[in-house]
Design a protein around this motif. Structure first.
Motif, mmCIF file in Angstrom:
data_model
loop_
_atom_site.group_PDB
_atom_site.id
_atom_site.type_symbol
_atom_site.label_atom_id
_atom_site.label_comp_id
_atom_site.label_asym_id
_atom_site.label_seq_id
_atom_site.Cartn_x
_atom_site.Cartn_y
_atom_site.Cartn_z
ATOM 1 N N ALA A 37 5.368 58.932 23.936
ATOM 2 C CA ALA A 37 5.959 57.860 24.574
ATOM 3 C C ALA A 37 5.772 57.961 26.268
ATOM 4 O O ALA A 37 5.510 58.990 26.790
ATOM 5 C CB ALA A 37 7.553 57.851 24.520
ATOM 6 N N ILE A 83 5.808 52.888 23.272
ATOM 7 C CA ILE A 83 5.885 54.058 22.454
ATOM 8 C C ILE A 83 4.467 54.056 21.617
ATOM 9 O O ILE A 83 3.905 52.917 21.541
ATOM 10 C CB ILE A 83 6.834 53.408 21.145
ATOM 11 C CG1 ILE A 83 8.232 53.432 21.818
ATOM 12 C CG2 ILE A 83 6.859 54.323 19.927
ATOM 13 C CD1 ILE A 83 8.984 54.329 22.359
ATOM 14 N N SER A 102 2.436 53.949 19.317
ATOM 15 C CA SER A 102 2.250 53.779 17.741
ATOM 16 C C SER A 102 0.933 53.887 17.036
ATOM 17 O O SER A 102 0.045 54.477 17.963
ATOM 18 C CB SER A 102 2.578 52.171 17.624
ATOM 19 O OG SER A 102 1.572 51.344 18.180
ATOM 20 N N ASP A 103 0.466 53.508 15.780
ATOM 21 C CA ASP A 103 -0.585 53.884 15.380
ATOM 22 C C ASP A 103 -1.581 53.049 16.041
ATOM 23 O O ASP A 103 -2.975 53.365 16.191
ATOM 24 C CB ASP A 103 -0.361 53.537 13.841
ATOM 25 C CG ASP A 103 0.097 54.602 12.975
ATOM 26 O OD1 ASP A 103 0.516 55.824 13.518
ATOM 27 O OD2 ASP A 103 0.822 54.193 11.818
ATOM 28 N N LYS A 104 -1.490 51.686 16.324
ATOM 29 C CA LYS A 104 -2.230 50.853 16.990
ATOM 30 C C LYS A 104 -2.640 51.374 18.292
ATOM 31 O O LYS A 104 -3.701 51.374 18.614
ATOM 32 C CB LYS A 104 -1.448 49.523 17.168
ATOM 33 C CG LYS A 104 -2.533 48.254 17.528
ATOM 34 C CD LYS A 104 -1.884 47.286 17.525
ATOM 35 C CE LYS A 104 -2.931 46.038 17.965
ATOM 36 N NZ LYS A 104 -2.313 44.763 18.167
ATOM 37 N N LYS A 159 -2.635 54.529 19.300
ATOM 38 C CA LYS A 159 -3.416 55.653 19.073
ATOM 39 C C LYS A 159 -4.833 55.194 18.801
ATOM 40 O O LYS A 159 -5.671 55.838 19.406
ATOM 41 C CB LYS A 159 -2.912 56.552 17.810
ATOM 42 C CG LYS A 159 -1.682 57.257 18.352
ATOM 43 C CD LYS A 159 -1.014 58.149 16.841
ATOM 44 C CE LYS A 159 -0.035 58.898 17.258
ATOM 45 N NZ LYS A 159 0.588 59.793 16.038
ATOM 46 N N ALA A 188 0.790 46.776 23.365
ATOM 47 C CA ALA A 188 2.260 47.388 23.337
ATOM 48 C C ALA A 188 3.198 45.930 23.449
ATOM 49 O O ALA A 188 4.076 46.051 22.716
ATOM 50 C CB ALA A 188 2.404 48.289 24.520
ATOM 51 N N GLU A 233 3.666 44.378 20.310
ATOM 52 C CA GLU A 233 4.402 44.928 19.437
ATOM 53 C C GLU A 233 5.787 45.063 19.958
ATOM 54 O O GLU A 233 6.755 45.938 19.416
ATOM 55 C CB GLU A 233 4.146 46.479 19.319
ATOM 56 C CG GLU A 233 2.792 46.733 18.584
ATOM 57 C CD GLU A 233 2.342 47.903 18.592
ATOM 58 O OE1 GLU A 233 1.396 48.283 17.523
ATOM 59 O OE2 GLU A 233 2.822 49.091 19.167
#
Length: 570
Positions: free
Chosen positions: A449, A517, A519-521, A523, A539, A542
């Motif tokens: 994060a 955060i 997230s997989d996306k 990353k 982000a 999301e």
């Protein structure tokens, strides 16, 4: 302070003036004169002004305005006047009480003196002799003058500095042939500056010599305010006084120096980090105030939106990973980390920090102060920390590649790492690590994060003013303001200014936050070396609340002003 101190020459004279301006009637004047005469005959020492006030015929302000008109001076309300601490220290509190007068500012080469009795020629002459200034008397009410003299007496109280420091100040001239004599006015001025800064909640004090003047400014809630312009003749002894108690070389004025002062002000332990800087007009002093006795703010008090607070709490509760807090200098990053550590602190967890400097002492946490001269840097300190079996590591700041790599690798090997970076937004931290030479796969695997933050000044709740703004006008200046579809107008607040907030309109600060955060996306975008802008947009899609959105929501809630959000988050 009582209303009977006025030397009016004749009771009837001030009485007739009050009748002429419609403040009292002739019948009230007659009644007051009879009461005054009876009091004199019975041995009372009340004068006519006090009798008028006690009978309820006039207020203190009515009386003082009439006296000012009679004597031919200005009447002022002290609550609306910016009092210059450099003027108040020119006489001591006992003299101020004796003369019922207090210097409050300068007007050209004249000293402005607030007096209950501006016709007291003896007091004016004495103050002229004491201060060396021509005097401009102004008239004020007795109660206001009493209150400000009491406040002045507390501000200039002796005993703020250890006695041994006072001895050093007196010996300075003997020890250093070039030293400037440090007299009582300089000691009083230094004490007044320190005490007022602590009382006003200042984070920094700036003492700045100009061509032929001296300026003192405080940084309060992140904004500089000029608080006094002491006489320039006090500049050399004031600088020497500060240098002596900060253990600095008072004879050397050509190079920057650093020092430290520890004071006890209003039962609070205050550390001052002192830095001098040679300028064209002399040495400028900057003092950073750290209140050792203040408690650590909790996460709930920082100003997080409820949803972000819950998410951030989850992130720092994870057993491993890296949580970064970003923002410019002075945006409250360290305070947020301390608040997080306080939440995590328990007997079951071994927490170690490496900082420069240690701003607050945290009970139960092992804090390491870096010392580059001794070879203890962030990187070397981290290497040693890892050999001490920590669960949680807090790094004051990631400044270089080596520190960044150790932090990232520590997060990958089962530690929770908290640290700060200097970036404008949360997404910028991802690309910043890449710029520091950290491979994208390491960043994607370790960072869980990123929290970006700023500090906004909060409106003073005692004086804020509400106003209504129409939908079209609001959206014309702030197109992204969070208005509901049905809202045609909105009530928001703006600053006004009062004594409680030192006439700024603001009191205290709150954080505004942007929690990203990983997230997989996110990353995937990190592994693909995408830009900070693309990561930011992903982000937001999301559900991330941006810094600006959080700020505007605080405007809706009446916590801050629209112009403050636009100033900080333009």
């Amino acid at each position: 302070m009582d209303a009977n101190r006025i030397t009016m020459g004749s009771e009837k004279r001030i009485g007739h003036l009050l009748v002429e301006n419609g403040t009292i009637t002739r019948e009230q004047l007659k009644e007051a004169l009879e009461a005054y005469q009876k009091g004199k005959e019975s041995g009372e020492k009340k004068l006519f002004g006090q009798v008028l006030v006690e009978l309820g015929f006039v207020t203190e302000e009515n009386l003082s305005r009439a006296v000012a008109l009679q004597v031919g001076v200005d009447y002022i309300k002290l609550e609306n006047f910016k009092i210059d601490g450099g003027a108040t220290i020119l006489i001591d509190p006992d003299s101020a009480r004796r003369y019922r007068a207090l210097p409050i500012g300068f007007e050209g080469e004249r000293l402005v003196v607030a007096m209950f009795d501006p016709n007291d020629i003896l007091a004016i002459d004495d103050i002229r002799l004491i201060t060396g200034y021509d005097i401009k008397p102004v008239c004020v009410t007795g109660s206001e003058l009493s209150a400000i003299i009491d406040q002045f007496a507390r501000t200039t109280a002796d005993g703020l500095i250890d006695e041994e420091d006072k001895d050093e100040a007196e010996k300075a001239e003997l020890d250093e042939p070039h030293a400037v004599s440090v007299g009582k006015p300089a000691v009083q001025l230094a004490n007044a500056i320190f005490n007022q800064a602590a009382r006003d909640g200042a984070s920094d004090i700036h003492i700045e010599p100009q061509d032929k003047s001296l300026r003192v400014r405080f940084r309060i809630d992140g904004v500089l305010h000029e608080v006094m312009q002491p006489p320039f003749r006090l500049y050399p002894p004031l600088i020497s006084r500060i240098k002596v108690i900060a253990n600095m070389d008072i004879a050397n004025r050509r190079i920057p120096q650093d020092g430290r002062i520890s004071l006890k002000l209003d039962r609070r332990l205050i550390d001052l980090r002192v830095a001098s800087l040679p300028t064209a007009y002399g040495e400028k002093m900057t003092l950073r105030l750290l209140d050792r006795s203040s408690r650590i703010i909790t996460l709930k008090e920082l100003g997080f939106p409820a949803s972000q607070l819950k998410l951030f709490g989850k992130m720092i509760a994870k057993p491993h990973g890296c949580v970064l807090v970003t923002g410019p200098t002075g945006s409250g990053k360290t305070t947020t980390l301390y608040a997080g550590l306080s939440e995590l602190n328990s007997v079951e967890k071994h927490i170690i920090t490496v900082e420069d400097p240690i701003e607050y002492r945290l009970a139960g946490i092992n804090q390491v102060q870096i010392n580059p001269r001794a070879g203890l840097t962030f990187a070397t300190g981290l290497k040693s920390i890892l050999r001490n079996d920590p669960d949680i590591i807090m790094i004051g700041e990631i400044r270089d590649h080596e520190t960044a790599r150790i932090a990232i690798e520590s997060a990958l090997t089962g530690h929770l790492v908290l640290s700060t970076l200097h970036t404008n937004d949360a997404a910028g931290a991802i690309t910043r690590l890449g710029d520091m030479g950290i491979e994208s796969y390491l960043t994607a695997s370790s960072v869980i994060a990123v929290l970006a933050q700023r500090l906004l000044r909060l409106l003073c709740t005692r004086c804020r003013k509400e106003y209504t703004i129409g939908r079209e006008e609001l959206l014309a200046s702030v197109p992204d303001f969070p208005l509901r579809k049905e809202e045609r107008e909105l009530v928001i607040f703006k600053p006004a200014g009062c004594l409680h907030c030192s006439k700024t309109g603001y009191k205290g600060r709150s954080g505004v936050y942007e929690l990203l955060i990983i997230s997989d996306k996110i990353k995937q975008l990190t592994l693909q070396h995408r830009s900070a802008g693309e990561i930011h947009e992903a982000a937001v899609s999301e559900g991330m609340i941006t810094l600006r959105q959080d700020g505007l929501l605080k405007v809706r809630a009446g916590l801050t002003a629209l112009e403050e959000v636009l100033r900080v988050l333009a």
